[in-house]
Write an enzyme that holds these catalytic residues in place. Structure first.
Site, PDB file in Angstrom:
ATOM      1  CE1 TYR A  73      88.840  52.597 -74.343  1.00 11.82           C
ATOM      2  CE2 TYR A  73      88.622  51.229 -72.395  1.00 11.82           C
ATOM      3  CZ  TYR A  73      89.050  51.391 -73.690  1.00 11.82           C
ATOM      4  OH  TYR A  73      89.696  50.363 -74.322  1.00 11.82           O
ATOM      5  N   PRO A 225      87.753  41.190 -78.521  1.00  9.95           N
ATOM      6  CG  PRO A 225      87.245  40.472 -76.358  1.00  9.95           C
ATOM      7  CD  PRO A 225      87.632  41.696 -77.139  1.00  9.95           C
ATOM      8  CG  LEU A 226      83.192  38.847 -77.810  1.00 10.95           C
ATOM      9  CD1 LEU A 226      81.974  39.120 -76.920  1.00 10.95           C
ATOM     10  CD2 LEU A 226      83.330  37.354 -78.074  1.00 10.95           C
ATOM     11  N   PRO A 232      83.726  41.748 -87.191  1.00 13.80           N
ATOM     12  CG  PRO A 232      81.699  42.115 -88.263  1.00 13.80           C
ATOM     13  CD  PRO A 232      83.088  42.649 -88.189  1.00 13.80           C
TER      14      PRO A 232
END
Length: 297
Positions: A73, A225-226, A232
């Protein structure tokens, strides 16, 4: 429009209860995923690191004590682990930081490669250095890219992490983007404290693996999680529930995750203070039987 928001509250994450990660690390079940702090997408421009620091500090103020990061990241010199250290060190005794190793970045900064067994120690040591810790709370072996899990052995790579655990550099081990056979392969080598796979209210392909984790007391920590832009969430399909609770689709989706299993740990990520506040409000939502029916249960 952000709904169900109360910026004065400091206990949003704590409202979701606790889970003993690895049997000995209590974490609130609503945590924070740090992937979007350096950039909105892996190929997008770098974000302001000061905003990332502010988001991290606010997340902890809102009760988050489980932060999910990864070695890869990073974008254009903005490294998530360094942001976490700048924002939160010296770390609170109850803060649990999970990280992932496995993917390697290509020249465009996209995690398209995969580390071999001989490269994993260096990645773990980089996490230790950039986070400024002597031992990592939880390290996942992240397998593959965005393809479906399965099809390859993970034994050689997981065994390296197990050795580092024996050396005291890692407290608990996890696996990410795996199928049931790969999870079993890892568990034959060393205890697995957590599984991190794709899963959300409209993406339930790993329900069987979740059931296995629940049976064995293993945390299930869905990435995206979204939806994350890959699968989506369709807010229109959730309209009846969001209207009933005067909530956003993201809030309802997170509330559904937390209600779906006692081993579920949600780690929604964002680089926005506003979205952080919105996501954390999911801890206040209690879904009804009618809600579950409307959401496909």
């Amino acid at each position: 429009m952000t709904k169900n928001t109360n910026a004065d509250s400091t206990t949003h994450a704590a409202l979701t209860g606790e889970f003993l990660l690895g049997g000995d690390l209590p974490v609130h079940r609503l945590g924070f995923g740090a992937m979007r702090l350096p950039t909105g997408t892996f190929q997008g421009p770098a974000r302001d690191p000061e905003t990332g620091v502010a988001v991290l500090r606010r997340a902890v103020e809102l009760g988050v004590n489980h932060i999910d990061t990864a070695w890869f990241y990073r974008r254009e010199g903005v490294v998530v682990n360094e942001l976490i250290r700048a924002a939160l060190a010296p770390y609170a005794d109850d803060l649990v930081i999970a990280t992932k190793v496995g993917p390697l970045l290509d020249s465009d900064g996209v995690p398209s490669g995969e580390a071999g067994p001989d490269e994993l120690r260096g990645l773990v040591e980089d996490n230790l250095r950039t986070l400024g810790v002597d031992r990592l709370d939880l390290v996942y072996l992240r397998v593959g890219g965005m393809s479906a899990p399965g099809g390859v052995s993970i034994a050689d790579r997981f065994a390296v992490l197990a050795e580092l655990r024996e050396e005291g550099l890692i407290r608990h081990l996890g696996v990410s983007n795996v199928d049931a056979a790969q999870l079993a392969e890892a568990r034959a080598i060393a205890p697995v404290a957590a599984v991190q796979n794709s899963f959300h209210v409209q993406d339930r392909g790993d329900a069987g693996l979740l059931a296995r984790c629940e049976k064995d007391g293993i945390a299930f920590v869905p990435f995206f999680p979204l939806g994350g832009g890959y699968r989506p969430i369709d807010a229109t399909a959730m309209a009846a529930v969001t209207t009933r609770h005067q909530a956003t689709a993201a809030q309802v989706a997170l509330a559904w995750l937390l209600a779906s299993s006692p081993v579920m740990l949600a780690i929604p990520g964002t680089g926005s203070l506003g979205h952080l506040e919105e996501n954390m409000e999911a801890g206040r939502i209690r879904l009804t039987p009618d809600d579950f029916v409307a959401l496909g249960d």
